[in-house]
Design a protein around this motif. Structure first.
Motif, PDB file in Angstrom:
ATOM      1  N   LEU A  34      80.955  52.220  -2.049  1.00 23.24           N
ATOM      2  CA  LEU A  34      80.414  52.874  -3.237  1.00 23.24           C
ATOM      3  C   LEU A  34      79.211  53.709  -2.869  1.00 23.24           C
ATOM      4  N   GLU A  35      78.892  54.644  -3.740  1.00 20.75           N
ATOM      5  CA  GLU A  35      77.682  55.447  -3.644  1.00 20.75           C
ATOM      6  C   GLU A  35      76.929  55.234  -4.948  1.00 20.75           C
ATOM      7  N   THR A  36      75.636  55.015  -4.837  1.00 25.74           N
ATOM      8  CA  THR A  36      74.785  54.921  -6.015  1.00 25.74           C
ATOM      9  C   THR A  36      73.472  55.615  -5.691  1.00 25.74           C
ATOM     10  N   GLY A  37      72.623  55.734  -6.665  1.00 34.16           N
ATOM     11  CA  GLY A  37      71.369  56.446  -6.456  1.00 34.16           C
ATOM     12  C   GLY A  37      70.322  55.619  -5.733  1.00 34.16           C
ATOM     13  N   SER A  38      69.372  56.318  -5.112  1.00 36.51           N
ATOM     14  CA  SER A  38      68.286  55.650  -4.395  1.00 36.51           C
ATOM     15  C   SER A  38      67.044  55.468  -5.273  1.00 36.51           C
ATOM     16  N   MET A  39      67.018  56.080  -6.456  1.00 34.92           N
ATOM     17  CA  MET A  39      65.848  56.026  -7.313  1.00 34.92           C
ATOM     18  C   MET A  39      65.726  54.667  -8.009  1.00 34.92           C
ATOM     19  N   THR A  40      64.558  54.405  -8.568  1.00 37.76           N
ATOM     20  CA  THR A  40      64.275  53.149  -9.268  1.00 37.76           C
ATOM     21  C   THR A  40      65.286  52.891 -10.382  1.00 37.76           C
ATOM     22  N   PHE A  41      65.729  53.933 -11.069  1.00 38.49           N
ATOM     23  CA  PHE A  41      66.710  53.808 -12.155  1.00 38.49           C
ATOM     24  C   PHE A  41      67.945  53.029 -11.708  1.00 38.49           C
TER      25      PHE A  41
ATOM     26  N   GLN B 110      68.101  50.664  -9.305  1.00 34.20           N
ATOM     27  CA  GLN B 110      67.826  49.376  -8.685  1.00 34.20           C
ATOM     28  C   GLN B 110      68.688  48.249  -9.259  1.00 34.20           C
ATOM     29  N   PRO B 111      68.888  48.164 -10.587  1.00 32.09           N
ATOM     30  CA  PRO B 111      69.762  47.101 -11.102  1.00 32.09           C
ATOM     31  C   PRO B 111      71.188  47.185 -10.530  1.00 32.09           C
ATOM     32  N   ALA B 112      71.701  48.385 -10.366  1.00 30.88           N
ATOM     33  CA  ALA B 112      73.043  48.541  -9.792  1.00 30.88           C
ATOM     34  C   ALA B 112      73.050  48.082  -8.337  1.00 30.88           C
ATOM     35  N   ARG B 113      72.066  48.498  -7.558  1.00 36.64           N
ATOM     36  CA  ARG B 113      72.013  48.096  -6.155  1.00 36.64           C
ATOM     37  C   ARG B 113      71.896  46.576  -6.029  1.00 36.64           C
ATOM     38  N   SER B 114      71.105  45.965  -6.902  1.00 39.63           N
ATOM     39  CA  SER B 114      70.962  44.499  -6.886  1.00 39.63           C
ATOM     40  C   SER B 114      72.279  43.810  -7.222  1.00 39.63           C
ATOM     41  N   LEU B 115      73.000  44.331  -8.203  1.00 38.63           N
ATOM     42  CA  LEU B 115      74.299  43.762  -8.574  1.00 38.63           C
ATOM     43  C   LEU B 115      75.266  43.833  -7.391  1.00 38.63           C
TER      44      LEU B 115
ATOM     45  N   VAL C 195      77.875  62.936   2.392  1.00 42.75           N
ATOM     46  CA  VAL C 195      76.974  63.250   3.505  1.00 42.75           C
ATOM     47  C   VAL C 195      75.650  62.532   3.260  1.00 42.75           C
ATOM     48  N   LEU C 196      74.854  62.399   4.318  1.00 35.55           N
ATOM     49  CA  LEU C 196      73.538  61.793   4.153  1.00 35.55           C
ATOM     50  C   LEU C 196      72.763  62.544   3.080  1.00 35.55           C
ATOM     51  N   ASP C 197      72.117  61.791   2.189  1.00 38.58           N
ATOM     52  CA  ASP C 197      71.405  62.373   1.068  1.00 38.58           C
ATOM     53  C   ASP C 197      70.286  61.394   0.705  1.00 38.58           C
ATOM     54  N   PRO C 198      69.039  61.833   0.675  1.00 41.38           N
ATOM     55  CA  PRO C 198      67.950  60.914   0.342  1.00 41.38           C
ATOM     56  C   PRO C 198      68.053  60.345  -1.078  1.00 41.38           C
ATOM     57  N   ASN C 199      68.879  60.958  -1.908  1.00 41.46           N
ATOM     58  CA  ASN C 199      69.060  60.484  -3.284  1.00 41.46           C
ATOM     59  C   ASN C 199      70.222  59.515  -3.426  1.00 41.46           C
ATOM     60  N   SER C 200      70.922  59.227  -2.334  1.00 37.62           N
ATOM     61  CA  SER C 200      72.090  58.351  -2.373  1.00 37.62           C
ATOM     62  C   SER C 200      71.896  57.124  -1.497  1.00 37.62           C
ATOM     63  N   VAL C 201      72.490  56.026  -1.956  1.00 37.20           N
ATOM     64  CA  VAL C 201      72.598  54.795  -1.184  1.00 37.20           C
ATOM     65  C   VAL C 201      74.087  54.496  -1.081  1.00 37.20           C
ATOM     66  N   PHE C 202      74.550  54.196   0.115  1.00 40.44           N
ATOM     67  CA  PHE C 202      75.959  53.869   0.347  1.00 40.44           C
ATOM     68  C   PHE C 202      76.060  52.394   0.673  1.00 40.44           C
ATOM     69  N   MET C 203      77.053  51.734   0.089  1.00 41.56           N
ATOM     70  CA  MET C 203      77.249  50.312   0.309  1.00 41.56           C
ATOM     71  C   MET C 203      78.735  50.041   0.520  1.00 41.56           C
ATOM     72  N   THR C 204      79.046  48.965   1.245  1.00 35.34           N
ATOM     73  CA  THR C 204      80.441  48.616   1.510  1.00 35.34           C
ATOM     74  C   THR C 204      80.597  47.114   1.597  1.00 35.34           C
ATOM     75  N   LYS C 205      81.828  46.676   1.453  1.00 37.93           N
ATOM     76  CA  LYS C 205      82.168  45.246   1.518  1.00 37.93           C
ATOM     77  C   LYS C 205      83.588  45.110   2.028  1.00 37.93           C
ATOM     78  N   ASN C 206      83.785  44.253   3.014  1.00 31.44           N
ATOM     79  CA  ASN C 206      85.140  43.906   3.443  1.00 31.44           C
ATOM     80  C   ASN C 206      85.642  42.809   2.523  1.00 31.44           C
ATOM     81  N   ILE C 207      86.878  42.969   2.034  1.00 29.09           N
ATOM     82  CA  ILE C 207      87.415  41.964   1.106  1.00 29.09           C
ATOM     83  C   ILE C 207      88.665  41.310   1.676  1.00 29.09           C
TER      84      ILE C 207
END
Length: 158
Positions: A116-123, A125-130, A146-158
């Motif tokens: 997934l991709e989500t934002g890096s801003m404080t707004f 944070q609840p999504a990143r924590s979830l 692409v790399l973007d200071p406004n994006s956070v990328f996360m992954t999970k093997n299932i």
């Protein structure tokens, strides 16, 4: 009186109802207000109506509580898109229930990795924590990102 999560039902959605159109517009408006245009990766209704996307809604009787989607990148890798909880249902477990459903659906379909991709801003944070609570870990860009200071990328093997 607030409803409990036990009364809610998840449905594979056709993206035709006015309730989902309104919730997705609210989602897009928030993304555009929070992120610069080049960093908004949320999909509109037409973007979600693709053969490689499954879109789910969570209903409390006739009230739309939230939504989420899976976008297949290939046979074993899918992306979580359009996670949103309706304002009146925040902090009631809606996002957790949708996310667990997406993980279960992906696993049943043979997906081995969810990203997934989500934002890096404080707004965001609840999504990143979830996502972290569900075992998603930080990773680099995937698919066409692409790399973007406004994006956070996360992954999970299932």
């Amino acid at each position: 009186m607030k409803s409990t999560i036990r009364t809610m039902k998840i449905t594979l959605d056709d993206l035709k109802g006015p309730e989902i159109a309104a919730l997705l517009q609210e989602h897009l408006d928030d993304m555009r207000a929070t992120s610069p245009p080049e960093s908004v990766h949320a999909l509109d209704l037409n973007g979600l109506r693709q053969p490689n996307i499954r879109f789910w809604t969570l209903w409390d009787d006739r009230n739309l509580a939230g939504c989420g989607a899976l976008k297949w990148l290939d046979a074993e890798h899918a992306e979580i898109k359009s996670m949103r909880t309706a304002a009146t249902y925040k902090q009631q477990g809606v996002a957790s229930q949708i996310l667990q459903h997406l993980i279960n659906d992906a696993k049943a379909a043979g997906v081995q990795r969810l990203s997934l991709e989500t934002g890096s801003m404080t707004f965001f944070q609840p999504a990143r924590s979830l996502y972290a609570k569900f075992g998603f870990e930080l990773c680099g860009p995937f698919a066409d990102y692409v790399l973007d200071p406004n994006s956070v990328f996360m992954t999970k093997n299932i």
